[in-house]
Design a protein around this motif. Structure first.
Motif, mmCIF file in Angstrom:
data_model
loop_
_atom_site.group_PDB
_atom_site.id
_atom_site.type_symbol
_atom_site.label_atom_id
_atom_site.label_comp_id
_atom_site.label_asym_id
_atom_site.label_seq_id
_atom_site.Cartn_x
_atom_site.Cartn_y
_atom_site.Cartn_z
ATOM 1 N N UNK A 117 1.614 14.037 24.296
ATOM 2 C CA UNK A 117 1.531 14.710 23.002
ATOM 3 C C UNK A 117 0.097 14.597 22.503
ATOM 4 N N UNK A 118 -0.425 15.686 21.943
ATOM 5 C CA UNK A 118 -1.776 15.667 21.395
ATOM 6 C C UNK A 118 -1.722 15.912 19.895
ATOM 7 N N UNK A 119 -2.242 14.951 19.134
ATOM 8 C CA UNK A 119 -2.384 15.069 17.686
ATOM 9 C C UNK A 119 -3.869 14.937 17.400
ATOM 10 N N UNK A 120 -4.477 16.015 16.910
ATOM 11 C CA UNK A 120 -5.936 16.110 16.845
ATOM 12 C C UNK A 120 -6.459 15.858 18.263
ATOM 13 N N UNK A 142 5.555 9.657 15.871
ATOM 14 C CA UNK A 142 4.656 10.763 15.539
ATOM 15 C C UNK A 142 5.225 11.600 14.401
ATOM 16 N N UNK A 143 4.326 12.204 13.624
ATOM 17 C CA UNK A 143 4.725 13.223 12.651
ATOM 18 C C UNK A 143 4.834 14.538 13.416
ATOM 19 N N UNK A 144 6.034 15.069 13.504
ATOM 20 C CA UNK A 144 6.277 16.223 14.379
ATOM 21 C C UNK A 144 5.408 17.415 13.990
ATOM 22 N N UNK A 145 5.217 17.647 12.699
ATOM 23 C CA UNK A 145 4.440 18.822 12.296
ATOM 24 C C UNK A 145 2.940 18.644 12.506
ATOM 25 N N UNK A 177 0.851 -1.188 0.000
ATOM 26 C CA UNK A 177 0.000 0.000 0.000
ATOM 27 C C UNK A 177 0.890 1.243 0.000
ATOM 28 N N UNK A 178 0.598 2.183 -0.883
ATOM 29 C CA UNK A 178 1.340 3.440 -0.920
ATOM 30 C C UNK A 178 0.782 4.389 0.145
ATOM 31 N N UNK A 179 1.684 4.949 0.945
ATOM 32 C CA UNK A 179 1.295 5.890 1.984
ATOM 33 C C UNK A 179 2.059 7.192 1.763
ATOM 34 N N UNK A 180 1.340 8.301 1.578
ATOM 35 C CA UNK A 180 1.979 9.607 1.456
ATOM 36 C C UNK A 180 2.418 10.081 2.835
ATOM 37 N N UNK A 181 3.685 10.435 2.954
ATOM 38 C CA UNK A 181 4.224 10.812 4.262
ATOM 39 C C UNK A 181 3.524 12.031 4.842
ATOM 40 N N UNK A 182 3.119 12.965 3.995
ATOM 41 C CA UNK A 182 2.454 14.179 4.490
ATOM 42 C C UNK A 182 1.117 13.877 5.147
ATOM 43 N N UNK A 183 0.541 12.711 4.838
ATOM 44 C CA UNK A 183 -0.772 12.367 5.389
ATOM 45 C C UNK A 183 -0.690 11.681 6.757
#
Length: 243
Positions: free
Chosen positions: A217-220, A204-207, A151-157
């Protein structure tokens, strides 16, 4: 083309840890391990080494003496258990200063600094494609539950990644992708410092981090813990993030 690396430490075990780290980074190539700094200096002077991971406190020839003798023949990243040598090391234009025991995430960050410095010295027309930094890759392919299916996963997502007992969950906006790989496998594929291991079960994706409250850490709306083992590297990273 790869960066030719030499691990130099009078303690064989410490040198082996660095060598193992080098083996995990696609743009690095281990050319040798030296427990004798004089032998290491000979290799550098012969032009066989691009980057040295160098201990400081060694018999016969210290790391600082090594730096003075090798001059500009190679780049150097210092590895030591003694933080008090940091200033002296940077006076000799070292790329980075790693404290033992060296965790892989911190090692990789230093290696990427080395790559950036070396790539910057190459003329754009001659810079080899193989020197492209991992962070330039915009996607990755992960194994699915079917044989020979990826499966292709876009890193930005990617928001964050959770490692479970037999599989890994990649959380993207509104979707969860399950892959039958280990969290370590994915960690090695992901560009750093854009992605950071913060717990034995989480990357985690830092941005995408919305809030850091203590060791959470809170992501959403998802709260993720920062594990004790990963705290020093994580908080160092966020302090160094550009504002």
């Amino acid at each position: 083309m790869k960066i030719r690396c030499l691990a130099v430490d009078d303690e064989a075990y410490a040198a082996r840890i660095i060598a193992d780290h080098v083996g995990k980074v696609p743009f690095l190539q281990l050319v040798g391990i030296c427990t004798n700094a004089i032998e290491a200096l000979a290799l550098v002077q012969q032009g066989e080494v691009d980057l040295v991971f160098l201990d400081i406190q060694m018999p016969d020839l210290s790391g600082i003496q090594f730096l003075k003798l090798c001059g500009s023949k190679c780049k150097v990243i210092l590895t030591t258990a003694y933080p008090e040598y940091a200033l002296q090391g940077y006076e000799h234009d070292v790329i980075d200063y790693l404290l033992k025991p060296v965790p892989f995430d911190r090692f990789l960050k230093a290696a990427q600094k080395a790559w950036q410095q070396m790539a910057a010295t190459l003329p754009p027309a001659t810079a080899p494609a193989a020197m492209a930094a991992p962070a330039q890759q915009g996607h990755m392919f992960v194994k699915s539950d079917s044989k020979n299916k990826f499966i292709k996963v876009d890193l930005d997502d990617i928001l964050y990644i959770e490692g479970l007992k037999n599989y890994v969950s990649i959380f993207v906006q509104g979707q969860r992708i399950i892959t039958y790989q280990t969290l370590r496998d994915l960690e090695d594929q992901l560009p750093q410092p854009a992605f950071c291991r913060v717990h034995r079960s989480y990357i985690v994706a830092v941005n995408k981090i919305r809030l850091i409250d203590g060791h959470m850490i809170y992501i959403h709306d998802q709260a993720l813990p920062v594990g004790e083992t990963y705290r020093e590297a994580f908080y160092r990273l966020i302090r160094e993030e550009p504002t």
